[in-house]
Design an enzyme around this catalytic site. Structure first.
Site, mmCIF file in Angstrom:
data_model
loop_
_atom_site.group_PDB
_atom_site.id
_atom_site.type_symbol
_atom_site.label_atom_id
_atom_site.label_comp_id
_atom_site.label_asym_id
_atom_site.label_seq_id
_atom_site.Cartn_x
_atom_site.Cartn_y
_atom_site.Cartn_z
ATOM 1 N N GLU A 46 31.515 -53.765 4.869
ATOM 2 C CA GLU A 46 31.451 -53.792 3.401
ATOM 3 C C GLU A 46 29.987 -54.522 3.168
ATOM 4 O O GLU A 46 29.317 -54.149 2.226
ATOM 5 C CB GLU A 46 32.686 -54.186 2.655
ATOM 6 C CG GLU A 46 33.803 -53.489 2.903
ATOM 7 C CD GLU A 46 34.802 -54.166 4.163
ATOM 8 O OE1 GLU A 46 36.154 -54.427 3.969
ATOM 9 O OE2 GLU A 46 34.238 -54.716 5.055
ATOM 10 N N GLU A 246 40.552 -50.531 35.503
ATOM 11 C CA GLU A 246 40.081 -49.515 36.324
ATOM 12 C C GLU A 246 40.535 -49.237 37.528
ATOM 13 O O GLU A 246 40.612 -48.180 38.319
ATOM 14 C CB GLU A 246 38.624 -49.770 36.299
ATOM 15 C CG GLU A 246 37.701 -49.339 35.144
ATOM 16 C CD GLU A 246 36.241 -48.743 35.795
ATOM 17 O OE1 GLU A 246 36.230 -48.591 36.673
ATOM 18 O OE2 GLU A 246 35.490 -48.731 34.810
ATOM 19 N N GLY A 248 42.953 -51.381 41.173
ATOM 20 C CA GLY A 248 43.259 -50.245 42.135
ATOM 21 C C GLY A 248 44.733 -50.028 41.785
ATOM 22 O O GLY A 248 45.240 -50.225 40.558
#
Length: 314
Positions: A46, A246, A248
């Protein structure tokens, strides 16, 4: 509001500790001010839009994706007060702010001085856009996205552990975009030791959008530039609204078994691995409890691969 929602996406993963908010100011059907939460959380959307609109803000309509804040901090004034001072005539808000310092107080302050306020316009889209912030307020932790690349037969790697590359170029490019939209990226110790991943963003124009790197490991210590996290239960300590897991297999199973995954991305390649590695135990005791947990939110082709995006129902 559509323009404000689009602007909000520019601040995703860069607005911590604040939400990524978008704002436009309109007068006589013309946009005279645009803003989005800047890196580090200030200026607010804003404030940026009001500076751009300047005197044109007087009597204008302000569209914003989150209720203007009502609390003053050392970093700046309350947006509700700034809007009032600018003489805005009407404010349209996508969704309320659950932060207890605002939580309706911003709306009431605007109404108290005669500003017309409309709420809940495209609120579902706004909540999705700011899911990181909203999860942080609700659960005290970042929103968790888990990325998995699978073969047709559900393998995430060959029996030897090799997983480069299951998916093609388009799917990997999309994964890099996902990195650019995350505050923190986490991998397990096995993935770190085996692959030494850089976890950077290799997309033109987005190379500077690096995220903090975290390794999930019970062993203390982490390489330079990395943070060690002993357990998924400790993610609340991370300075982040958006966390990407990500890899494993161990890290994925650990987050799923603790029901900490909010969004699940499945990249499925048209290959069959055969005797490959799969996700492993996630603590499921019977199939009945597996049903009804996930809804398909999106599905698309990425080159020869398919991406399915699932949202956790809570």
């Amino acid at each position: 509001m559509g323009a404000a929602l689009a602007l909000a996406e520019r601040g995703r993963a860069h607005s911590w500790p604040n939400p990524n908010v978008g704002c436009v100011i309109v007068i006589e059907d013309r946009i005279v001010g645009r803003g989005w939460t800047q890196p580090g959380g200030r200026p607010h959307a804003e404030a940026m839009a009001l500076v751009q609109a300047s005197e044109k803000s007087r009597g204008a309509t302000l569209y914003v994706t989150l209720e203007p804040c009502a609390h003053v901090s050392a970093r700046g004034p309350a947006c509700a007060d700034t809007i009032i001072s600018a003489g805005v005539g009407r404010v349209v808000i996508a969704t309320g702010d659950p932060d207890p310092r605002t939580n309706g107080a911003g709306i009431e302050r605007l109404k108290a001085v005669g500003i017309a306020v409309t709420t809940d316009l495209r609120s579902a889209e706004a909540r999705h856009s700011m899911a990181g912030f909203l999860t942080r307020v609700r659960d005290g932790r970042p929103h968790v996205t888990l990325k998995l690349a699978l073969s047709i037969d559900g393998a995430i790697a060959m029996g030897s552990g090799a997983s480069r590359w299951i998916t093609g170029d388009a799917a990997r490019a999309h994964a890099h975009l996902l990195r650019a939209r995350s505050d923190v990226i986490l991998v397990g110790r096995g993935t770190l030791d085996a692959d030494a991943p850089r976890l950077d963003v290799r997309l033109p124009g987005l190379e500077d959008r690096g995220s903090k790197r975290v390794v999930l490991s019970r062993k203390p210590g982490a390489p330079d530039g990395w943070t060690n996290l002993a357990s998924p239960d400790a993610i609340g300590s991370l300075s982040a609204n958006w966390l990407l897991v990500e890899g494993g297999m161990g890290a994925a199973a650990a987050f799923l078994s603790r029901d900490l995954v909010d969004t699940l991305l499945i990249y499925r390649a048209p290959i069959i691995v055969g005797d490959g590695r799969t996700l492993g135990d996630i603590g499921l005791t019977d199939l009945a409890t597996a049903h009804g947990r996930w809804i398909l939110a999106d599905s698309r082709r990425l080159g020869s691969d398919r991406l399915d995006i699932y949202e956790r129902t809570r």
